[in-house]
Design an enzyme around this catalytic site. Sequence first.
Site, short mmCIF file in Angstrom:
data_model
loop_
_atom_site.label_atom_id
_atom_site.label_comp_id
_atom_site.label_asym_id
_atom_site.label_seq_id
_atom_site.Cartn_x
_atom_site.Cartn_y
_atom_site.Cartn_z
N ARG A 1 0.84 -1.19 0.00
CA ARG A 1 0.00 0.00 0.00
C ARG A 1 0.88 1.25 0.00
O ARG A 1 2.03 1.22 0.46
CB ARG A 1 -0.91 0.01 1.23
CG ARG A 1 -1.83 -1.20 1.34
CD ARG A 1 -2.60 -1.17 2.66
NE ARG A 1 -3.53 -2.27 2.79
CZ ARG A 1 -3.24 -3.43 3.37
NH1 ARG A 1 -2.02 -3.64 3.87
NH2 ARG A 1 -4.14 -4.39 3.45
N ARG B 1 -1.31 -1.69 -6.98
CA ARG B 1 -1.42 -2.84 -6.07
C ARG B 1 -2.32 -3.90 -6.69
O ARG B 1 -1.99 -5.10 -6.68
CB ARG B 1 -1.96 -2.35 -4.74
CG ARG B 1 -2.24 -3.43 -3.68
CD ARG B 1 -2.57 -2.72 -2.38
NE ARG B 1 -3.27 -3.56 -1.42
CZ ARG B 1 -2.67 -4.35 -0.55
NH1 ARG B 1 -1.36 -4.46 -0.56
NH2 ARG B 1 -3.37 -5.04 0.33
N TYR C 1 -9.22 -10.90 -7.12
CA TYR C 1 -8.25 -10.91 -8.20
C TYR C 1 -8.39 -12.14 -9.09
O TYR C 1 -7.99 -12.11 -10.25
CB TYR C 1 -6.83 -10.83 -7.62
CG TYR C 1 -6.63 -9.57 -6.83
CD1 TYR C 1 -6.64 -8.31 -7.44
CD2 TYR C 1 -6.48 -9.61 -5.45
CE1 TYR C 1 -6.51 -7.15 -6.71
CE2 TYR C 1 -6.33 -8.45 -4.71
CZ TYR C 1 -6.34 -7.24 -5.35
OH TYR C 1 -6.21 -6.09 -4.62
#
Length: 324
Positions: A175, A273, A305
């Site tokens: 992050r 990310r 994802y």
Amino acid sequence: MNYTEPDESAGSLDDGPEDRLVDEATAALLGEFERHLAIERNLSEHTVRAYLLDVTGMLEHAARLGVTEVAAIDLAVLRSWLANLQTRGKARSTMARRASAVRVFTAWLRRTGRTETDAGSLLLSPKRAKSLPSVLRVEEAAAVLDGGHEEPGETTPVGLRDTALLELLYATGIRVGELVGLDVDDVDDERRVVRVMGKGSKERTVPFGLPAARALQLWRTQGRPALATHRSGPALFLGARGGRLDQRVVRDLVHRRVAAVPGAPDMGPHGFRHTAATHLLEGGADLRSVQELLGHASLSTTQIYTHVSTDRLRTAYRQAHPRA
């Protein structure tokens, strides 16, 4: 209750200027709730602020209905508040996030003996629309990284820094807050891993590849010394004046670099990310490993994802197969 990671593309969590209807007693109560979030739950300053803004909005709505004591807040008040958000055009994701914050608040009220019941436990928030995050293709990610390389002899400290942080972002999927929080000693050159302090002060170790290693080496030996001042301390990445790098600088950099790649979707560090996670899975990494790398508390968060990869595969199939 896990609080959703804020979307960096969103605006302020506050809705704008409104008449503040919270009295001094309630403001003091919110102060105690703030300490609970920051100290007992160890939430970040940004997340604590988000909770307080959301809960304050609910309390102000209750006050407009004539409910000024927290003990009198019931399910009807909470439903009225959500309905008001809906009529004002708030997105389902926003309403779900605010309902989550209020549930944490009402549970705290009940646990500390301030109310006899937990009205929020009965509140059903709108289901979030399942949206797939935008990600870069492999060649687009390469263009973003390669596009910032300067010609030999024209290397600047800021250029070396930008290349290093972009390489590290893509290599690790960390992050932006974790990136700017890194110290020099968090990088292990021999093992090619970086020690990251994630949400809830949970530490994890994330590997990175040779391109990131080379970029970090150049930054630390040639770039960082040129920017370092007495303000730098142990910070790995520095701003132009020598202090620890601000997240806003990283966001601006990523937006500019991505915008320079034709056809690439607009995104900031969080999109990078998403991209790193998607490329890991498409390259054969297992879901559990990606969860560990990203620092997700729940595997279900990482599973989005797999949907991204499946969607990309389906698109490629439709474009390439003669019988699709």
